[in-house]
Design a protein around this motif. Structure first.
Motif, PDB file in Angstrom:
ATOM      1  N   MET A   1      -6.835   7.271  -2.250  1.00 13.29           N
ATOM      2  CA  MET A   1      -6.740   8.562  -2.888  1.00 13.29           C
ATOM      3  C   MET A   1      -6.449   9.653  -1.846  1.00 13.29           C
ATOM      4  O   MET A   1      -6.392  10.803  -2.184  1.00 13.29           O
ATOM      5  CB  MET A   1      -8.060   8.815  -3.613  1.00 13.29           C
ATOM      6  N   ASN A   2      -6.306   9.236  -0.606  1.00 10.36           N
ATOM      7  CA  ASN A   2      -5.997  10.171   0.470  1.00 10.36           C
ATOM      8  C   ASN A   2      -4.659  10.866   0.248  1.00 10.36           C
ATOM      9  O   ASN A   2      -4.483  12.013   0.637  1.00 10.36           O
ATOM     10  CB  ASN A   2      -5.960   9.436   1.812  1.00 10.36           C
ATOM     11  N   TRP A   3      -3.747  10.145  -0.347  1.00 13.36           N
ATOM     12  CA  TRP A   3      -2.418  10.721  -0.538  1.00 13.36           C
ATOM     13  C   TRP A   3      -2.477  11.969  -1.405  1.00 13.36           C
ATOM     14  O   TRP A   3      -1.722  12.906  -1.195  1.00 13.36           O
ATOM     15  CB  TRP A   3      -1.465   9.681  -1.121  1.00 13.36           C
ATOM     16  N   PHE A   4      -3.415  12.002  -2.390  1.00 13.42           N
ATOM     17  CA  PHE A   4      -3.504  13.161  -3.281  1.00 13.42           C
ATOM     18  C   PHE A   4      -4.077  14.366  -2.544  1.00 13.42           C
ATOM     19  O   PHE A   4      -3.619  15.486  -2.719  1.00 13.42           O
ATOM     20  CB  PHE A   4      -4.360  12.815  -4.508  1.00 13.42           C
TER      21      PHE A   4
END
Length: 190
Positions: free
Chosen positions: A1-4
């Motif tokens: 969820m780091n990409w968000f």
């Protein structure tokens, strides 16, 4: 969820609003589909089931008026009265033929109703033929007793069969209206 979390705030807002718009579109489409289904059920209820009930009630009313005119002819004192009553009866017969044709056309895709209507049509045809061939000429010829015997025996039995078929037709219409309303309510509840 780091990409968000790595996305810019502007992109997150666009994605968020985009998802909301997609969900809103889905809700609108589902609502439109449900409303269209309800509208169709109500159209069927109004344009078919209710129209059948009204037309059939009128058909039975005319049938009783035809019998009434025949009895009045037997009791009429003058040829003018008899002619007027005969003409009224003939007009009612034509109205019933039109109503029956409309009912048969509207219900051509319902074999259960069509079968009953054809039975009613058959009984009415014999009733009307006997009226025209026997009852009216006897009344016009000044033979009220003979006409009255036909009216109170043979014609009464035919009328009773018409009413019995009519009662069955009315029960089917009532069930159809109830089913149509239930389906409309079911769709509305979705």
């Amino acid at each position: 969820m780091n990409w968000f979390t790595d996305l810019k705030t502007r992109t997150k807002l666009f994605v968020g609003f985009g998802v909301m718009l997609v969900l809103l579109g889905i809700v609108i489409a589902a609502s439109y589909r449900g409303i269209s289904a309800i509208r169709e059920q109500q159209r069927v209820l109004y344009e078919e089931t209710l129209a059948n009930a009204v037309d059939f009630g009128l058909l039975l009313y005319h049938q009783s008026q035809i019998r009434s005119r025949a009895l009045q002819m037997v009791l009429a004192r003058t040829p003018q009265e008899m002619a007027a009553l005969r003409n009224e009866g003939d007009s009612l017969v034509k109205a019933n033929e039109a109503l029956l044709a409309g009912l048969l056309e509207r219900d051509k895709n319902r074999p259960d109703l069509t079968e009953l209507l054809k039975g009613i049509e058959s009984e009415m045809a014999v009733f009307i033929e006997t009226r025209a061939r026997d009852v009216v000429p006897l009344a016009l010829a000044g033979k009220p007793d003979s006409a009255l015997v036909l009216i109170s025996t043979v014609q009464k039995q035919r009328n009773a069969r018409i009413e019995a078929l009519g009662a069955t037709f009315s029960q089917l219409l009532s069930k159809q209206a109830s089913d149509d309303y239930a389906e409309s309510s079911r769709i509305q509840g979705q």
